[in-house]
Design a protein around this motif. Structure first.
Motif, PDB file in Angstrom:
ATOM      1  N   ARG A  38       0.888  -1.254  -0.083  1.00 27.68           N
ATOM      2  CA  ARG A  38      -0.028   0.009  -0.046  1.00 27.68           C
ATOM      3  C   ARG A  38       0.819   1.116  -0.196  1.00 27.68           C
ATOM      4  O   ARG A  38       0.837   2.119  -0.894  1.00 27.68           O
ATOM      5  N   TYR A  39       1.970   1.323   0.910  1.00 27.73           N
ATOM      6  CA  TYR A  39       2.679   2.153   0.899  1.00 27.73           C
ATOM      7  C   TYR A  39       3.435   2.784  -0.452  1.00 27.73           C
ATOM      8  O   TYR A  39       3.745   3.711  -1.027  1.00 27.73           O
ATOM      9  N   GLU A  40       4.102   1.624  -1.260  1.00 34.19           N
ATOM     10  CA  GLU A  40       4.723   1.765  -2.213  1.00 34.19           C
ATOM     11  C   GLU A  40       3.732   2.281  -3.546  1.00 34.19           C
ATOM     12  O   GLU A  40       3.911   3.024  -4.495  1.00 34.19           O
ATOM     13  N   SER A  41       2.325   1.846  -3.486  1.00 31.98           N
ATOM     14  CA  SER A  41       1.605   2.166  -4.359  1.00 31.98           C
ATOM     15  C   SER A  41       0.920   3.664  -4.172  1.00 31.98           C
ATOM     16  O   SER A  41       1.079   4.545  -5.251  1.00 31.98           O
ATOM     17  N   GLN A  42       0.958   3.865  -2.959  1.00 30.82           N
ATOM     18  CA  GLN A  42       0.883   5.396  -2.647  1.00 30.82           C
ATOM     19  C   GLN A  42       2.148   6.363  -2.962  1.00 30.82           C
ATOM     20  O   GLN A  42       1.771   7.531  -3.711  1.00 30.82           O
ATOM     21  N   LYS A  43       3.351   5.968  -2.747  1.00 30.89           N
ATOM     22  CA  LYS A  43       4.434   6.717  -3.044  1.00 30.89           C
ATOM     23  C   LYS A  43       4.579   6.939  -4.571  1.00 30.89           C
ATOM     24  O   LYS A  43       4.812   8.086  -5.051  1.00 30.89           O
ATOM     25  N   ARG A  44       4.035   5.668  -5.431  1.00 32.51           N
ATOM     26  CA  ARG A  44       4.158   6.064  -6.681  1.00 32.51           C
ATOM     27  C   ARG A  44       2.980   7.015  -7.428  1.00 32.51           C
ATOM     28  O   ARG A  44       3.370   7.811  -8.025  1.00 32.51           O
ATOM     29  N   ARG A  45       2.045   6.887  -6.682  1.00 27.92           N
ATOM     30  CA  ARG A  45       0.876   7.760  -7.207  1.00 27.92           C
ATOM     31  C   ARG A  45       1.236   9.197  -6.703  1.00 27.92           C
ATOM     32  O   ARG A  45       0.992   9.941  -7.363  1.00 27.92           O
ATOM     33  N   ASP A  46       1.706   9.488  -5.632  1.00 24.57           N
ATOM     34  CA  ASP A  46       2.310  10.746  -5.279  1.00 24.57           C
ATOM     35  C   ASP A  46       3.120  11.395  -5.826  1.00 24.57           C
ATOM     36  O   ASP A  46       3.050  12.557  -6.439  1.00 24.57           O
ATOM     37  N   TRP A  47       4.192  10.473  -6.182  1.00 25.70           N
ATOM     38  CA  TRP A  47       5.361  10.969  -7.199  1.00 25.70           C
ATOM     39  C   TRP A  47       4.702  11.230  -8.624  1.00 25.70           C
ATOM     40  O   TRP A  47       5.298  12.428  -9.091  1.00 25.70           O
ATOM     41  N   ASN A  48       3.932  10.531  -9.070  1.00 27.59           N
ATOM     42  CA  ASN A  48       3.348  10.845 -10.405  1.00 27.59           C
ATOM     43  C   ASN A  48       2.452  12.309 -10.320  1.00 27.59           C
ATOM     44  O   ASN A  48       2.491  12.946 -11.290  1.00 27.59           O
ATOM     45  N   THR A  49       1.914  12.187  -9.269  1.00 26.60           N
ATOM     46  CA  THR A  49       0.731  13.319  -9.203  1.00 26.60           C
ATOM     47  C   THR A  49       1.636  14.749  -9.162  1.00 26.60           C
ATOM     48  O   THR A  49       1.499  15.875  -9.599  1.00 26.60           O
ATOM     49  N   PHE A  50       2.887  14.757  -8.157  1.00 33.71           N
ATOM     50  CA  PHE A  50       3.886  15.782  -8.080  1.00 33.71           C
ATOM     51  C   PHE A  50       4.405  16.258  -9.643  1.00 33.71           C
ATOM     52  O   PHE A  50       4.477  17.224  -9.763  1.00 33.71           O
ATOM     53  N   GLY A  51       4.957  15.130 -10.095  1.00 34.52           N
ATOM     54  CA  GLY A  51       5.419  15.266 -11.453  1.00 34.52           C
ATOM     55  C   GLY A  51       4.574  16.037 -12.605  1.00 34.52           C
ATOM     56  O   GLY A  51       4.863  16.973 -13.221  1.00 34.52           O
ATOM     57  N   LEU A 110       7.152  11.391  -0.609  1.00 39.66           N
ATOM     58  CA  LEU A 110       7.807  12.110  -1.791  1.00 39.66           C
ATOM     59  C   LEU A 110       9.073  12.229  -1.577  1.00 39.66           C
ATOM     60  O   LEU A 110      10.009  12.143  -2.460  1.00 39.66           O
ATOM     61  N   ARG A 111       9.545  12.365  -0.231  1.00 41.66           N
ATOM     62  CA  ARG A 111      11.408  12.424   0.076  1.00 41.66           C
ATOM     63  C   ARG A 111      11.871  11.269  -0.249  1.00 41.66           C
ATOM     64  O   ARG A 111      12.811  11.274  -1.083  1.00 41.66           O
ATOM     65  N   ALA A 112      11.219  10.195   0.025  1.00 41.78           N
ATOM     66  CA  ALA A 112      11.725   8.770  -0.572  1.00 41.78           C
ATOM     67  C   ALA A 112      11.832   8.539  -1.873  1.00 41.78           C
ATOM     68  O   ALA A 112      12.468   8.083  -2.324  1.00 41.78           O
ATOM     69  N   ALA A 113      10.653   8.961  -2.544  1.00 46.77           N
ATOM     70  CA  ALA A 113      10.456   8.675  -3.989  1.00 46.77           C
ATOM     71  C   ALA A 113      11.466   9.585  -4.965  1.00 46.77           C
ATOM     72  O   ALA A 113      12.068   9.222  -5.996  1.00 46.77           O
ATOM     73  N   TYR A 114      11.881  10.743  -4.174  1.00 44.70           N
ATOM     74  CA  TYR A 114      12.758  11.849  -5.135  1.00 44.70           C
ATOM     75  C   TYR A 114      14.065  11.096  -5.068  1.00 44.70           C
ATOM     76  O   TYR A 114      14.827  11.042  -6.253  1.00 44.70           O
ATOM     77  N   GLU A 115      14.611  10.419  -3.968  1.00 45.28           N
ATOM     78  CA  GLU A 115      16.085   9.835  -3.934  1.00 45.28           C
ATOM     79  C   GLU A 115      15.886   8.571  -4.794  1.00 45.28           C
ATOM     80  O   GLU A 115      16.985   8.289  -5.510  1.00 45.28           O
ATOM     81  N   GLU A 116      14.744   7.698  -4.827  1.00 41.40           N
ATOM     82  CA  GLU A 116      14.669   6.491  -5.424  1.00 41.40           C
ATOM     83  C   GLU A 116      14.682   6.851  -6.911  1.00 41.40           C
ATOM     84  O   GLU A 116      14.859   5.856  -8.010  1.00 41.40           O
ATOM     85  N   ASN A 117      14.217   7.945  -7.271  1.00 39.24           N
ATOM     86  CA  ASN A 117      14.358   8.221  -8.711  1.00 39.24           C
ATOM     87  C   ASN A 117      15.452   9.324  -9.338  1.00 39.24           C
ATOM     88  O   ASN A 117      15.374   9.925 -10.443  1.00 39.24           O
ATOM     89  N   GLY A 118      16.578   8.877  -8.545  1.00 41.41           N
ATOM     90  CA  GLY A 118      17.643   9.521  -8.887  1.00 41.41           C
ATOM     91  C   GLY A 118      18.281  10.813  -8.239  1.00 41.41           C
ATOM     92  O   GLY A 118      19.133  11.475  -8.681  1.00 41.41           O
ATOM     93  N   GLY A 119      17.317  11.433  -7.326  1.00 39.43           N
ATOM     94  CA  GLY A 119      17.520  12.624  -6.964  1.00 39.43           C
ATOM     95  C   GLY A 119      18.661  12.366  -5.687  1.00 39.43           C
ATOM     96  O   GLY A 119      18.819  11.625  -5.204  1.00 39.43           O
TER      97      GLY A 119
END
Length: 170
Positions: A38-51, A110-119
């Motif tokens: 659930r966390y990973e799904s939310q993180k992906r959705r939030d990251w896509n929304t921010f993008g 979003l903080r975690a997703a930023y770094e997972e996506n190369g930030g």
């Protein structure tokens, strides 16, 4: 009869080799979509929304150009979809806002997703001190609007449930 034996032996040996391939062939494992938590799904959705939010800016903002100001604007933008009523000290129309806990969790994802996506961690706009200040102000204003002295709530929570007190620390 020998044809049925051959078929039986052949199918079991194929099953064994397919099973062995599954465990030793990483390419085959990647083809099967993993079930996200659930966390990973939310993180992906939030990251896509921010993008999408950054792309919709005029002019569009590249992730490499993103600063904490863009994050703060995004959090303010999200308020229009909030369901938490917050009454300031004076007379108002009592706007609906995003709840502090929701924003805090969103920023964590979003903080975690930023770094997972190369930030890079040192340039992570979600880890900025300005974001922490904003979240603290939201938390304090929502606690004040409900007439809850924040210090008392913190003590009460830590004695009842140690697991939730860590998210309330300053």
């Amino acid at each position: 009869m020998s044809s049925s034996n051959d078929q039986g032996e052949g199918s079991s040996s194929r099953t064994a080799s397919a099973s062995a391939d599954h465990h030793h062939n990483p390419q085959q494992q990647q083809q099967q979509p993993a079930q996200l938590s659930r966390y990973e799904s939310q993180k992906r959705r939030d990251w896509n929304t921010f993008g999408q939010y950054l792309r919709n800016q005029r002019p569009p903002v590249a992730l490499s150009q993103c600063s904490y100001n863009h994050v703060l604007d995004f959090l303010r933008y999200l308020d229009q979809f909030g369901k938490t009523k917050v009454e300031p000290a004076g007379p108002c129309t009592c706007p609906l806002r995003q709840a502090w806990g929701s924003l805090d969790a969103l920023i964590g994802r979003l903080r975690a997703a930023y770094e997972e996506n190369g930030g890079q961690p040192e340039t992570n706009p979600f880890a900025s001190g300005a974001i922490r200040v904003y979240l603290r102000e939201v938390r304090d204003s929502q606690a004040k609007a409900r007439g809850i002295p924040y210090k008392k709530k913190k003590k009460k929570k830590s004695t009842i449930n140690e697991g939730t007190s860590s998210s309330f620390q300053m």
